[in-house]
Design a protein around this motif. Structure first.
Motif, short mmCIF file in Angstrom:
data_model
loop_
_atom_site.label_atom_id
_atom_site.label_comp_id
_atom_site.label_asym_id
_atom_site.label_seq_id
_atom_site.Cartn_x
_atom_site.Cartn_y
_atom_site.Cartn_z
N SER A 1 81.29 -13.75 78.33
CA SER A 1 81.14 -14.70 79.43
C SER A 1 81.44 -16.13 79.00
CB SER A 1 79.72 -14.63 80.00
OG SER A 1 79.47 -13.37 80.56
N GLY A 2 82.23 -16.29 77.95
CA GLY A 2 82.56 -17.61 77.41
C GLY A 2 83.53 -18.36 78.28
N PRO A 3 84.03 -19.47 77.83
CA PRO A 3 83.95 -19.93 76.45
C PRO A 3 82.59 -20.54 76.13
CG PRO A 3 85.10 -21.57 77.74
CD PRO A 3 84.82 -20.40 78.66
N TYR A 4 82.29 -20.58 74.81
CA TYR A 4 81.07 -21.19 74.30
C TYR A 4 81.44 -22.34 73.37
CZ TYR A 4 78.46 -17.29 76.16
OH TYR A 4 77.90 -16.37 77.00
N PHE A 5 80.64 -23.37 73.40
CA PHE A 5 80.84 -24.54 72.56
C PHE A 5 79.57 -24.76 71.74
CE2 PHE A 5 83.94 -24.88 75.78
CZ PHE A 5 84.96 -25.69 75.31
N ILE A 6 79.73 -25.24 70.50
CA ILE A 6 78.60 -25.56 69.65
C ILE A 6 78.36 -27.06 69.72
CG2 ILE A 6 77.70 -25.62 67.30
CD1 ILE A 6 79.41 -23.16 66.71
N GLN A 7 77.14 -27.42 70.05
CA GLN A 7 76.74 -28.83 70.05
C GLN A 7 75.77 -29.03 68.90
OE1 GLN A 7 75.50 -30.96 73.73
NE2 GLN A 7 73.52 -31.04 72.72
N SER A 8 76.07 -29.98 68.03
CA SER A 8 75.16 -30.27 66.90
C SER A 8 74.63 -31.68 67.04
CB SER A 8 75.90 -30.08 65.57
OG SER A 8 76.96 -30.99 65.46
N GLU A 9 73.33 -31.80 66.83
CA GLU A 9 72.66 -33.09 66.84
C GLU A 9 71.97 -33.23 65.48
OE1 GLU A 9 70.67 -33.76 70.92
OE2 GLU A 9 70.93 -31.57 70.73
N ILE A 10 72.18 -34.37 64.83
CA ILE A 10 71.67 -34.56 63.47
C ILE A 10 70.81 -35.81 63.40
CG2 ILE A 10 72.33 -34.98 61.06
CD1 ILE A 10 74.85 -33.32 61.62
N ASP A 11 69.64 -35.66 62.79
CA ASP A 11 68.73 -36.77 62.56
C ASP A 11 68.61 -36.95 61.05
OD1 ASP A 11 66.70 -38.64 62.41
OD2 ASP A 11 65.21 -37.42 63.44
N ILE A 12 69.14 -38.04 60.52
CA ILE A 12 69.12 -38.24 59.07
C ILE A 12 67.80 -38.86 58.59
CG2 ILE A 12 71.61 -38.36 58.87
CD1 ILE A 12 71.38 -41.40 58.62
N ASN A 13 66.95 -39.21 59.53
CA ASN A 13 65.65 -39.80 59.16
C ASN A 13 64.57 -38.75 59.24
OD1 ASN A 13 66.71 -42.44 58.80
ND2 ASN A 13 66.78 -42.65 61.00
N GLN B 1 67.06 -34.31 52.91
CA GLN B 1 66.69 -33.39 53.99
C GLN B 1 66.96 -34.07 55.32
OE1 GLN B 1 62.57 -32.09 54.21
NE2 GLN B 1 63.21 -30.19 55.20
N ILE B 2 67.55 -33.32 56.23
CA ILE B 2 67.88 -33.84 57.56
C ILE B 2 67.34 -32.89 58.61
CG2 ILE B 2 69.97 -35.03 56.76
CD1 ILE B 2 71.57 -32.68 58.04
N GLY B 3 67.33 -33.33 59.85
CA GLY B 3 66.97 -32.48 60.97
C GLY B 3 68.23 -32.15 61.76
N MET B 4 68.36 -30.91 62.18
CA MET B 4 69.51 -30.50 62.98
C MET B 4 69.03 -29.72 64.20
SD MET B 4 72.25 -29.21 60.11
CE MET B 4 73.64 -29.18 61.23
N ARG B 5 69.64 -29.99 65.32
CA ARG B 5 69.40 -29.22 66.54
C ARG B 5 70.76 -28.67 66.96
NH1 ARG B 5 67.30 -31.35 72.38
NH2 ARG B 5 66.92 -29.29 73.26
N MET B 6 70.84 -27.37 67.04
CA MET B 6 72.10 -26.69 67.37
C MET B 6 71.96 -26.02 68.73
SD MET B 6 73.73 -27.43 64.61
CE MET B 6 75.21 -26.46 64.80
N SER B 7 72.95 -26.22 69.59
CA SER B 7 72.94 -25.62 70.92
C SER B 7 74.26 -24.89 71.16
CB SER B 7 72.78 -26.69 72.01
OG SER B 7 71.61 -27.45 71.80
N LEU B 8 74.18 -23.73 71.78
CA LEU B 8 75.38 -23.04 72.25
C LEU B 8 75.49 -23.29 73.74
CD1 LEU B 8 75.26 -19.62 70.38
CD2 LEU B 8 76.87 -21.47 70.06
#
Length: 113
Positions: free
Chosen positions: A101-113, A48-55
């Motif tokens: 109103s783009g462009p849009y980018f996906i930012q992913s942040e992952i915490d494996i702990n 199980q990991i933690g993910m934070r997704m931002s547009l």
């Protein structure tokens, strides 16, 4: 052109236009997949990991218009699959994003702990 053929053409054109309009609607969710590796480049498997997704609007360092978190589990190959728009919302409203109103980018942040 007889009336029957003309009527069939008009109905077919109407159905085609409606189909295009339906497909042109903004998505309610988007599938996102990634292979997760640790700092040593080893796969993070069955964890199980933690993910934070931002547009982000405007560019890779643009303004975050939507942010959510997820707590998925990777599979044996380190693959994780989520639906963007279906996580725990931190800010924004996925359904109200003005995609024109783009462009849009996906930012992913992952915490494996």
């Amino acid at each position: 052109m007889n009336k029957h053929i003309l009527h069939s053409f008009i109905v077919a054109t109407f159905l085609m236009i409606n189909a295009l309009l339906i497909h042109a609607q903004a998505p309610q969710r988007m599938t996102y997949q990634a292979v997760v590796r640790n700092a040593s480049q080893s796969l993070v498997s069955n964890q199980q990991i933690g993910m934070r997704m931002s547009l982000l609007q405007g560019g890779a360092s643009g303004t975050a218009v939507y942010v959510e978190t997820h707590s998925p589990t990777t599979n044996a190959n380190g693959l994780v699959s989520i639906e963007l728009g279906g996580g725990q919302i931190e800010s924004g409203d996925f359904g109200l994003i003005d995609w024109s109103s783009g462009p849009y980018f996906i930012q992913s942040e992952i915490d494996i702990n």
